[in-house]
Design an enzyme around this catalytic site. Structure first.
Site, mmCIF file in Angstrom:
data_model
loop_
_atom_site.group_PDB
_atom_site.id
_atom_site.type_symbol
_atom_site.label_atom_id
_atom_site.label_comp_id
_atom_site.label_asym_id
_atom_site.label_seq_id
_atom_site.Cartn_x
_atom_site.Cartn_y
_atom_site.Cartn_z
ATOM 1 N N VAL A 12 0.835 -1.216 0.000
ATOM 2 C CA VAL A 12 0.000 0.000 0.000
ATOM 3 C C VAL A 12 0.867 1.262 0.000
ATOM 4 O O VAL A 12 0.606 2.205 -0.771
ATOM 5 C CB VAL A 12 -0.967 0.003 1.212
ATOM 6 C CG1 VAL A 12 -1.879 1.226 1.163
ATOM 7 C CG2 VAL A 12 -1.820 -1.271 1.223
ATOM 8 N N ARG A 43 12.098 0.333 7.387
ATOM 9 C CA ARG A 43 13.046 -0.370 8.267
ATOM 10 C C ARG A 43 14.282 -0.794 7.498
ATOM 11 O O ARG A 43 15.265 -1.210 8.059
ATOM 12 C CB ARG A 43 12.374 -1.600 8.877
ATOM 13 C CG ARG A 43 11.346 -1.232 9.899
ATOM 14 C CD ARG A 43 10.917 -2.414 10.713
ATOM 15 N NE ARG A 43 10.091 -3.336 9.958
ATOM 16 C CZ ARG A 43 9.144 -4.081 10.491
ATOM 17 N NH1 ARG A 43 8.923 -4.022 11.795
ATOM 18 N NH2 ARG A 43 8.434 -4.902 9.763
ATOM 19 N N GLU A 123 -10.776 5.180 5.066
ATOM 20 C CA GLU A 123 -11.595 4.622 3.984
ATOM 21 C C GLU A 123 -11.045 3.290 3.476
ATOM 22 O O GLU A 123 -11.809 2.364 3.162
ATOM 23 C CB GLU A 123 -11.658 5.637 2.826
ATOM 24 C CG GLU A 123 -12.536 5.239 1.660
ATOM 25 C CD GLU A 123 -13.986 5.007 2.077
ATOM 26 O OE1 GLU A 123 -14.629 5.959 2.517
ATOM 27 O OE2 GLU A 123 -14.472 3.857 1.959
ATOM 28 N N GLY A 128 -10.965 -2.234 0.405
ATOM 29 C CA GLY A 128 -9.897 -1.792 -0.494
ATOM 30 C C GLY A 128 -10.273 -0.514 -1.229
ATOM 31 O O GLY A 128 -10.437 0.544 -0.632
ATOM 32 N N GLY A 181 -0.213 -9.343 -3.931
ATOM 33 C CA GLY A 181 -0.286 -8.286 -2.905
ATOM 34 C C GLY A 181 -1.638 -8.189 -2.222
ATOM 35 O O GLY A 181 -1.943 -7.180 -1.592
ATOM 36 N N GLU A 184 -2.690 -10.620 3.686
ATOM 37 C CA GLU A 184 -2.045 -9.980 4.825
ATOM 38 C C GLU A 184 -0.647 -10.572 4.997
ATOM 39 O O GLU A 184 -0.351 -11.651 4.481
ATOM 40 C CB GLU A 184 -2.857 -10.229 6.102
ATOM 41 C CG GLU A 184 -4.224 -9.588 6.099
ATOM 42 C CD GLU A 184 -4.172 -8.087 5.923
ATOM 43 O OE1 GLU A 184 -3.580 -7.404 6.760
ATOM 44 O OE2 GLU A 184 -4.730 -7.580 4.924
ATOM 45 N N LYS A 199 -13.085 -6.079 9.578
ATOM 46 C CA LYS A 199 -13.839 -5.169 8.702
ATOM 47 C C LYS A 199 -15.320 -5.092 9.097
ATOM 48 O O LYS A 199 -15.903 -4.010 9.094
ATOM 49 C CB LYS A 199 -13.685 -5.626 7.250
ATOM 50 C CG LYS A 199 -12.267 -5.395 6.732
ATOM 51 C CD LYS A 199 -12.005 -6.177 5.469
ATOM 52 C CE LYS A 199 -10.635 -5.877 4.908
ATOM 53 N NZ LYS A 199 -10.234 -6.828 3.867
ATOM 54 N N GLY A 298 -5.310 -5.058 -3.029
ATOM 55 C CA GLY A 298 -4.341 -4.792 -4.087
ATOM 56 C C GLY A 298 -3.777 -3.388 -3.958
ATOM 57 O O GLY A 298 -4.380 -2.493 -3.366
HETATM 58 P P1 NDP Z 1 3.014 -4.881 3.598
HETATM 59 O O1 NDP Z 1 3.463 -5.926 4.553
HETATM 60 O O2 NDP Z 1 3.215 -5.058 2.151
HETATM 61 O O3 NDP Z 1 3.704 -3.490 3.982
HETATM 62 C C1 NDP Z 1 3.866 -3.027 5.281
HETATM 63 C C2 NDP Z 1 5.123 -2.195 5.288
HETATM 64 O O4 NDP Z 1 5.248 -1.541 6.541
HETATM 65 C C3 NDP Z 1 6.385 -3.037 5.068
HETATM 66 O O5 NDP Z 1 7.186 -2.383 4.133
HETATM 67 C C4 NDP Z 1 7.005 -3.061 6.444
HETATM 68 O O6 NDP Z 1 8.397 -3.103 6.402
HETATM 69 C C5 NDP Z 1 6.565 -1.711 6.984
HETATM 70 N N1 NDP Z 1 6.617 -1.659 8.421
HETATM 71 C C6 NDP Z 1 6.021 -2.473 9.314
HETATM 72 N N2 NDP Z 1 6.318 -2.091 10.561
HETATM 73 C C7 NDP Z 1 7.134 -1.019 10.444
HETATM 74 C C8 NDP Z 1 7.800 -0.182 11.364
HETATM 75 N N3 NDP Z 1 7.692 -0.376 12.675
HETATM 76 N N4 NDP Z 1 8.554 0.832 10.899
HETATM 77 C C9 NDP Z 1 8.688 1.028 9.582
HETATM 78 N N5 NDP Z 1 8.093 0.272 8.641
HETATM 79 C C10 NDP Z 1 7.326 -0.735 9.081
HETATM 80 O O7 NDP Z 1 1.493 -4.589 3.935
HETATM 81 P P2 NDP Z 1 0.431 -3.866 2.995
HETATM 82 O O8 NDP Z 1 1.032 -2.689 2.367
HETATM 83 O O9 NDP Z 1 -0.254 -4.890 2.163
HETATM 84 O O10 NDP Z 1 -0.653 -3.431 4.084
HETATM 85 C C11 NDP Z 1 -0.441 -2.305 4.907
HETATM 86 C C12 NDP Z 1 -1.700 -2.088 5.732
HETATM 87 O O11 NDP Z 1 -2.795 -1.856 4.842
HETATM 88 C C13 NDP Z 1 -2.130 -3.292 6.568
HETATM 89 O O12 NDP Z 1 -2.776 -2.825 7.721
HETATM 90 C C14 NDP Z 1 -3.147 -4.010 5.681
HETATM 91 O O13 NDP Z 1 -4.049 -4.779 6.412
HETATM 92 C C15 NDP Z 1 -3.820 -2.820 5.022
HETATM 93 N N6 NDP Z 1 -4.469 -3.085 3.765
HETATM 94 C C16 NDP Z 1 -3.828 -3.794 2.786
HETATM 95 C C17 NDP Z 1 -4.430 -4.007 1.563
HETATM 96 C C18 NDP Z 1 -3.774 -4.782 0.481
HETATM 97 O O14 NDP Z 1 -4.448 -5.063 -0.523
HETATM 98 N N7 NDP Z 1 -2.522 -5.142 0.585
HETATM 99 C C19 NDP Z 1 -5.781 -3.495 1.309
HETATM 100 C C20 NDP Z 1 -6.352 -2.713 2.385
HETATM 101 C C21 NDP Z 1 -5.706 -2.540 3.557
HETATM 102 P P3 NDP Z 1 9.226 -4.485 6.269
HETATM 103 O O15 NDP Z 1 9.394 -4.656 4.777
HETATM 104 O O16 NDP Z 1 10.486 -4.147 6.947
HETATM 105 O O17 NDP Z 1 8.435 -5.551 6.905
HETATM 106 N N1 HSE Z 2 -5.831 -9.067 2.909
HETATM 107 C C1 HSE Z 2 -6.925 -8.197 2.655
HETATM 108 C C2 HSE Z 2 -7.888 -8.869 1.704
HETATM 109 C C3 HSE Z 2 -6.438 -6.895 2.102
HETATM 110 O O1 HSE Z 2 -7.495 -9.845 1.065
HETATM 111 O O2 HSE Z 2 -9.032 -8.448 1.599
HETATM 112 C C4 HSE Z 2 -7.523 -5.878 1.896
HETATM 113 O O3 HSE Z 2 -8.036 -5.428 3.112
#
Ligand code: NDP
Ligand code: HSE
Length: 415
Positions: A12, A43, A123, A128, A181, A184, A199, A298
């Site tokens: 995201v 990180r 939102e 998503g 992507g 979770e 949700k 996504g």
């Molecule tokens: P990812 O695991 O792809 O990304 C999370 C990122 O945050 C990673 O790059 C991770 O770093 C970083 N991170 C975690 N903890 C820390 C920290 N303490 N300091 C700095 N960076 C940190 O997750 P997503 O992007 O898929 O999801 C992010 C959020 O959005 C989640 O809450 C998810 O549930 C939500 N979400 C995701 C959707 C999706 O389709 N993917 C859709 C809707 C919501 P590192 O690489 O080091 O682990």
């Molecule tokens: N892992 C979640 C899903 C991401 O598959 O719906 C979107 O919230």
């Protein structure tokens, strides 16, 4: 110029950076401002052309008065909660996609935002890329919402679709969802229903104004669904979907809430929601049913919702959030087994004729199901609608009297 900070650079976070760059001009036109990500909290390093924005210390962001909006897209409760709370307390607006955070700490963070005249928008936390939080809060405000039901997890809907339509194995479909992507970080949250649970908690909290915690919800995921169950579902013109649902009892001021796999009639609008798409049905007393549909997970669909919230906060930097909910009274969430519904039952039996006769006597008018390749010692049927707790008792007696070993049990829902 509005300066923001993005916490996290995963699926995201990188999507947010991409959308801000790609649609910079149109966003400028809509807000009258240039939005620049000054920092990205990481990180470790990533191979991108904006590495100079990376910081590893959140305090750099917190202490920088130029940063007016913090976008939390790291996931998890800690340290996300600590960073979001500190941001709000220091006068920054916050946007998050983190449903776990909102489901667990939403009431507290909304209160802090309100008390400090800041915005806390989320939102992207449900559906998503589907606009659902704002429409539920604002566009349906004239309604008393009685019920919400939805396919709220893209990963599991993607897996079920691949298993049913392409005969892909559960493991392969999950691996593909992870590569795309959708899943979770720990995909157990998807397949065991915890993500959908978070949700439906957010939607219930928003729609009914009382915080519902994930641990108050009965949750079952999709890991026990088999191709045999899918085949029997077809025999009664149904499909199997992971559904999060909540019903409100206005007189008693209580709710019933649950996440479970369910048989849905193929006539249902939710039945045709496939792949990574989500569908959310909201039942209002004025509008009747309203359906929301779109990509539920996504990189770019989610980033679309996150950036929309950022745009909202750029346009309205002072608190616009009448969006608010409070702690719930005791006994607000009642036992989900008080719901009235029908079960799909699949069992291995010694004598199918005898077991079917016993089922008819015990449950009432059952619908017997069949499938291609059905073993001689297997029966499947739908029970009539009854209070779930009564069905449980009857099912336990049926297993003992009919020498039946339960192979599959799925609720049938009428959406
Ligand atoms: P990812 O695991 O792809 O990304 C999370 C990122 O945050 C990673 O790059 C991770 O770093 C970083 N991170 C975690 N903890 C820390 C920290 N303490 N300091 C700095 N960076 C940190 O997750 P997503 O992007 O898929 O999801 C992010 C959020 O959005 C989640 O809450 C998810 O549930 C939500 N979400 C995701 C959707 C999706 O389709 N993917 C859709 C809707 C919501 P590192 O690489 O080091 O682990
Ligand atoms: N892992 C979640 C899903 C991401 O598959 O719906 C979107 O919230």
């Amino acid at each position: 110029m509005v300066k923001i900070a993005v916490l996290g650079h995963g699926v995201v976070g990188s999507g947010v950076m991409e959308v801000l760059k790609k649609n910079q001009k149109s966003i400028e036109r809509k807000t009258g401002q240039t939005i620049e990500a000054k920092y990205v909290l990481v990180r470790h390093d990533y191979d991108v052309d904006y590495k100079e924005k990376f910081v590893q210390d959140f305090d750099v962001i917190l202490q920088d008065p130029e940063v007016s909006i913090v976008v939390e897209v790291m996931g998890g409760v800690h340290p996300a909660y600590d960073y979001v709370k500190a941001s709000l307390l220091s006068g920054k607006n916050v946007v998050t996609s983190n449903k776990e955070l909102v489901a667990v700490k939403g009431n507290e963070l909304l209160k802090i935002a309100r008390e400090h005249n800041r915005n806390f928008l989320f939102e992207a936390s449900v559906g998503g890329g589907i606009p659902i939080i704002h429409p539920l809060h604002a566009c349906l405000a004239a309604n008393q919402i009685s019920e919400i039901a939805g396919i709220l997890n893209g990963t599991t809907n993607f897996i079920l679709t691949k298993m049913i339509k392409e005969q892909m194995s559960f493991e392969d479909a999950l691996a593909l969802a992870q590569r795309l992507g959708y899943a979770e970080k720990d995909p157990t949250a998807d397949v065991e229903g915890f993500d959908a649970c978070r949700k439906i908690c957010i939607l219930a909290s928003l729609a009914f104004g009382r915080h519902v915690y994930p641990q108050q919800v009965e949750v079952e995921g999709i890991t026990r669904i088999t191709p045999e169950d899918v085949a029997y579902a077809e025999d009664c013109d149904s499909v199997i979907k992971l559904i999060g649902w909540v019903k409100r009892n206005f007189e008693e001021n209580t709710i019933v809430i649950r996440v479970c796999p369910a048989l849905l009639s193929t006539d249902s609008q939710l039945a045709s929601v496939d792949d990574v798409f989500n569908g959310i049905l909201v039942r209002g007393d004025i509008t009747g049913d309203v359906m929301f549909y779109g990509k539920g997970a996504g990189k770019l669909p989610t980033a679309s919702a996150v950036v929309a919230d950022v745009i909202e906060e750029v346009k309205n930097p002072e608190n616009i959030a009448t969006m608010y909910w409070e702690d719930a009274p005791d006994h607000y969430v009642v036992d989900a087994k008080t719901a009235v519904l029908s079960y799909y039952v699949r069992a291995k039996v010694l004598d199918t004729k005898r077991a079917t006769e016993i089922a008819e006597k015990m449950f009432g008018e059952i619908t017997v199901l069949s499938r291609k390749g059905q073993p001689e010692d297997e029966i499947a049927f739908l029970t009539p609608e009854t209070v779930e707790r009564t069905l449980d008792d009857t099912l336990a007696k049926f297993q003992s009297i009919a020498d039946a070993k339960l192979l599959g049990l799925i609720r049938r829902l009428d959406y």
